[in-house]
Design a protein around this motif. Structure first.
Motif, mmCIF file in Angstrom:
data_model
loop_
_atom_site.group_PDB
_atom_site.id
_atom_site.type_symbol
_atom_site.label_atom_id
_atom_site.label_comp_id
_atom_site.label_asym_id
_atom_site.label_seq_id
_atom_site.Cartn_x
_atom_site.Cartn_y
_atom_site.Cartn_z
ATOM 1 N N PRO A 222 0.818 -1.219 0.000
ATOM 2 C CA PRO A 222 0.000 0.000 0.000
ATOM 3 C C PRO A 222 0.852 1.270 0.000
ATOM 4 O O PRO A 222 0.530 2.236 -0.691
ATOM 5 C CB PRO A 222 -0.815 -0.142 1.290
ATOM 6 C CG PRO A 222 -0.945 -1.615 1.488
ATOM 7 C CD PRO A 222 0.368 -2.180 1.027
ATOM 8 N N ASP A 223 1.948 1.260 0.780
ATOM 9 C CA ASP A 223 2.835 2.428 0.797
ATOM 10 C C ASP A 223 3.412 2.704 -0.587
ATOM 11 O O ASP A 223 3.492 3.864 -1.021
ATOM 12 C CB ASP A 223 3.985 2.192 1.784
ATOM 13 C CG ASP A 223 3.645 2.663 3.184
ATOM 14 O OD1 ASP A 223 2.448 2.841 3.460
ATOM 15 O OD2 ASP A 223 4.568 2.829 4.001
ATOM 16 N N GLY A 224 3.827 1.642 -1.277
ATOM 17 C CA GLY A 224 4.381 1.810 -2.609
ATOM 18 C C GLY A 224 3.367 2.373 -3.589
ATOM 19 O O GLY A 224 3.684 3.260 -4.395
ATOM 20 N N CYS A 225 2.146 1.886 -3.516
ATOM 21 C CA CYS A 225 1.075 2.384 -4.404
ATOM 22 C C CYS A 225 0.779 3.852 -4.133
ATOM 23 O O CYS A 225 0.648 4.661 -5.062
ATOM 24 C CB CYS A 225 -0.185 1.541 -4.219
ATOM 25 S SG CYS A 225 -0.034 -0.170 -4.770
ATOM 26 N N PHE A 226 0.662 4.206 -2.849
ATOM 27 C CA PHE A 226 0.381 5.602 -2.498
ATOM 28 C C PHE A 226 1.547 6.507 -2.905
ATOM 29 O O PHE A 226 1.327 7.652 -3.324
ATOM 30 C CB PHE A 226 0.110 5.727 -1.003
ATOM 31 C CG PHE A 226 -1.300 5.400 -0.604
ATOM 32 C CD1 PHE A 226 -2.357 6.164 -1.073
ATOM 33 C CD2 PHE A 226 -1.573 4.337 0.233
ATOM 34 C CE1 PHE A 226 -3.669 5.874 -0.711
ATOM 35 C CE2 PHE A 226 -2.879 4.027 0.603
ATOM 36 C CZ PHE A 226 -3.925 4.796 0.131
ATOM 37 N N ALA A 227 2.773 6.013 -2.764
ATOM 38 C CA ALA A 227 3.939 6.813 -3.138
ATOM 39 C C ALA A 227 3.925 7.121 -4.632
ATOM 40 O O ALA A 227 4.196 8.259 -5.046
ATOM 41 C CB ALA A 227 5.217 6.073 -2.752
ATOM 42 N N ILE A 228 3.612 6.125 -5.443
ATOM 43 C CA ILE A 228 3.528 6.335 -6.894
ATOM 44 C C ILE A 228 2.392 7.302 -7.223
ATOM 45 O O ILE A 228 2.536 8.196 -8.076
ATOM 46 C CB ILE A 228 3.328 4.992 -7.611
ATOM 47 C CG1 ILE A 228 4.586 4.123 -7.473
ATOM 48 C CG2 ILE A 228 2.994 5.207 -9.089
ATOM 49 C CD1 ILE A 228 4.437 2.721 -8.015
#
Length: 245
Positions: A222-228
């Motif tokens: 989830p962190d990676g998706c939100f970061a992108i």
């Protein structure tokens, strides 16, 4: 080696005040003060700015709590967890919730698009200065422990040296706040700080995601998706600024 900050609390009669809660409250108040002062400086109505900030904070805390329950998978097993707002917060959920609150306010009160962009820029400028206190609270709570490391950026946890992700983000946020102070000596188009914040914060959180102890393999967390999503939103804001120039 960075220090291991000891959790602290203050007891006044039957009440107990924890460092994390106190620092989060300081973050909210600091953000309100900066938003109010900057809005006045830029000619944005202070009363509207105050109402927008309240909408943003309420929806932000709700979004942060709901996102945390979904991330942990506790929502379906215990729906009443939504009422226990003290049981967990997820920062990206708070950011998304806060933005939704701003958009809802803008639509409800028919705020002009120029006014919306102006307020987003005001909030983006204030964000790192307030976030410093929020992440300092995480540094005391040690609720974002990372992988083991021999780096000087490691923290001596009781079980060994490892990264404290809350403390790393606290240090990163200080750098962002310092950069904003320097950049504020010059004039920039409306939306500059909103776009810059997302373009700085997104990649940093993507990097930080790789330091989690329990990081999913084979797909984005989830962190990676939100970061992108943060980076893409920042790029979209830059494109909108170019069209408006």
């Amino acid at each position: 080696m960075l220090p291991y900050l000891r959790p602290s609390e203050l007891k006044i009669g039957p009440l107990t005040f924890h460092a994390f809660g106190a620092l989060v409250m300081i973050a909210v108040l600091a953000g309100a003060a900066i938003v109010d002062r900057r809005a006045e400086r830029l000619g944005f109505p202070r009363k509207v700015a105050s109402r927008l900030y309240i909408w943003m904070m309420v929806s932000g805390f709700v979004g942060a709590h709901v996102a945390k329950t979904i991330e942990e998978g506790t929502l379906w097993a215990d729906p009443l967890v939504l009422l226990r707002v003290w049981s967990g917060l997820y920062s990206f959920g708070g950011i998304v919730g806060g933005l939704l609150g701003i958009l809802c306010f803008a639509r409800w009160y028919r705020l002009p698009r120029t006014g919306l962009w102006q307020f987003l820029d005001v909030v983006a400028y204030a964000f790192p200065f307030a976030w410093i206190f929020g992440r300092l609270g995480c540094s005391f709570a040690h609720d974002h422990s990372g992988i083991r490391t021999a780096s000087w950026l490691g923290v001596p946890f009781p079980e060994g040296r490892r990264f404290d992700l809350g403390l790393l983000e606290f240090l990163f946020t200080i750098l962002v706040a310092a950069a904003f102070l320097i950049l504020d000596r010059s004039k920039h188009p409306t939306g500059f700080y909103f776009a810059l914040l997302l373009l700085l914060y997104g990649p940093f959180r993507f990097f930080l995601d790789g330091l989690h102890v329990e990081r999913p393999h084979g797909y984005l967390s989830p962190d990676g998706c939100f970061a992108i999503a943060a980076v893409l939103t920042g790029l979209a804001a830059l494109a909108a600024m170019r069209r408006a120039a």
